[in-house]
Design an enzyme around this catalytic site. Structure first.
Site: not given
Length: 144
Positions: A22, A66, A116
């Site tokens: 998770h 999620d 990034y």
């Protein structure tokens, strides 16, 4: 061979998706993304010859997004002043809506250099052969 598993998902990618917990994040990167340098501290899975939309659709058949965060799907934001078009994002929106009832509301954007930085802490990066620009997408795993 397994039944009901999209054939585009390699054994290595299936194993990685299963290992993720998770809130772990995975990047599906376009062909221009610096997957190897960003992925020095995570798994880099090669999916050369495949596009991001096909992989996104296949992954989301197995991968719960999620529900404890507002935007479990994030795109790399177009740089200010860049005139690049991102029609591939419409494909992403349709794919996410097919697999998650929040649809477009589950999708956010992250500034390029912040994307990034977050990629460096991802569980895995999938390096594709996608030719569209700004086609990178980050998914945050939920619970089953």
């Amino acid at each position: 061979m397994l039944k009901n598993i999209p054939a585009i998902l390699s054994p290595e990618l299936l194993k990685t998706l299963c290992e993720m917990g998770h809130s772990d994040r995975i990047i599906i990167a376009d062909g221009n993304f610096p997957a190897e340098s960003m992925g020095k501290n995570c798994k880099v899975i090669r999916a050369d010859g495949h596009g991001v939309p096909e992989l996104l659709d296949a992954i989301l058949t197995l991968f719960p997004l999620d529900t404890y965060v507002e935007k479990p799907v994030n795109l790399m934001q177009v740089m200010p002043g860049d005139t690049a078009k991102t029609p591939i994002w419409d494909e992403y929106k349709a794919i996410v809506a097919k697999h998650d009832e929040r649809g477009n509301n589950a999708i956010g954007q992250i500034e390029r250099f912040e994307f990034y930085e977050q990629a460096k802490t991802a569980y895995a990066i999938i390096a594709t052969g996608e030719k569209a620009v700004y086609a990178n997408i980050m998914l945050q795993k939920g619970v089953v």
